[in-house]
Design a protein around this motif. Sequence first.
Motif, PDB file in Angstrom:
ATOM      1  N   GLU A  35      12.580  -6.530   1.240  1.00 30.56           N
ATOM      2  CA  GLU A  35      13.918  -7.112   1.078  1.00 30.56           C
ATOM      3  C   GLU A  35      13.945  -8.535   1.615  1.00 30.56           C
ATOM      4  O   GLU A  35      14.496  -9.448   0.983  1.00 30.56           O
ATOM      5  CB  GLU A  35      14.949  -6.248   1.804  1.00 30.56           C
TER       6      GLU A  35
ATOM      7  N   THR B   2       8.479  -0.366   0.326  1.00 27.35           N
ATOM      8  CA  THR B   2       9.415  -1.039   1.236  1.00 27.35           C
ATOM      9  C   THR B   2       8.835  -2.272   1.932  1.00 27.35           C
ATOM     10  O   THR B   2       9.602  -3.055   2.496  1.00 27.35           O
ATOM     11  CB  THR B   2       9.908  -0.061   2.323  1.00 27.35           C
TER      12      THR B   2
ATOM     13  N   ASP C 107      11.702 -10.830  -0.716  1.00 30.35           N
ATOM     14  CA  ASP C 107      12.414 -11.160  -1.950  1.00 30.35           C
ATOM     15  C   ASP C 107      13.576 -12.112  -1.676  1.00 30.35           C
ATOM     16  O   ASP C 107      13.894 -12.972  -2.514  1.00 30.35           O
ATOM     17  CB  ASP C 107      12.927  -9.881  -2.627  1.00 30.35           C
ATOM     18  N   TRP C 108      14.231 -11.947  -0.546  1.00 31.14           N
ATOM     19  CA  TRP C 108      15.309 -12.858  -0.160  1.00 31.14           C
ATOM     20  C   TRP C 108      14.786 -14.286  -0.098  1.00 31.14           C
ATOM     21  O   TRP C 108      15.426 -15.220  -0.594  1.00 31.14           O
ATOM     22  CB  TRP C 108      15.863 -12.433   1.190  1.00 31.14           C
TER      23      TRP C 108
END
Length: 219
Positions: free
Chosen positions: A93, A29, A96-97
């Motif tokens: 997240e 994560t 990667d965004w």
Amino acid sequence: MSTTPEAPEAAPVPTTEPLRRIRARYTDTTVTVYQAYSPALGLPAARDGRFPAAWKRERMTWVKPSFLWMMYRCGWGEKTDQETVLAVEIGREGFDWALGRACLSHYDPDEHGDREAWRRELKGAPARVQWDPERDLLLRALPYRSLQLGLAGEASRRYADEWTVSVTDVTPLAHEVRARVRSGDLAGAAALLPRERPYPAPGGTPGLGRVSRGTCSNA
């Protein structure tokens, strides 16, 4: 006869590394990136686990997943206003965004139709990707490159206020690795380094479309 010890040799350069690859310490994560600041900013960030209000969210900030590239940039935490080295754990997240919305920091004819197209993309992108030579324990350039990720505007604000999971002062680690390198104990220095693995970059990451990414496993 001189008694000055010879400089230790660097470890052999791996021959299977692709030209460009994201190398990072990460979990399912989160991913760890490194930055270096003056103690006035770095120490409060590490103490509170988040960036203080004095951290300028409107400015571009550059993060480095490679510990040794950070050591090259900050001189093992000895450069002025870079004396506090931080390991910033952020959500994958968000990372990667940013990668998926980034533009190369320089014009590459293999990635862009023309310079004007690149300038337009760069102007509107919230993140920038730069591929710089990875470094060995002696901070010498290696023949393959690692990621620097620049965050601006929305990406910079989200990095500071949404993506950050933890902030750790790793200056003592930087100093210990440096001390072992300077004493010639490269094996001991290498054993202290954070374990970095090939990171599975999302599709569309600038600079990876035309080169081999190698095997991006989680092993």
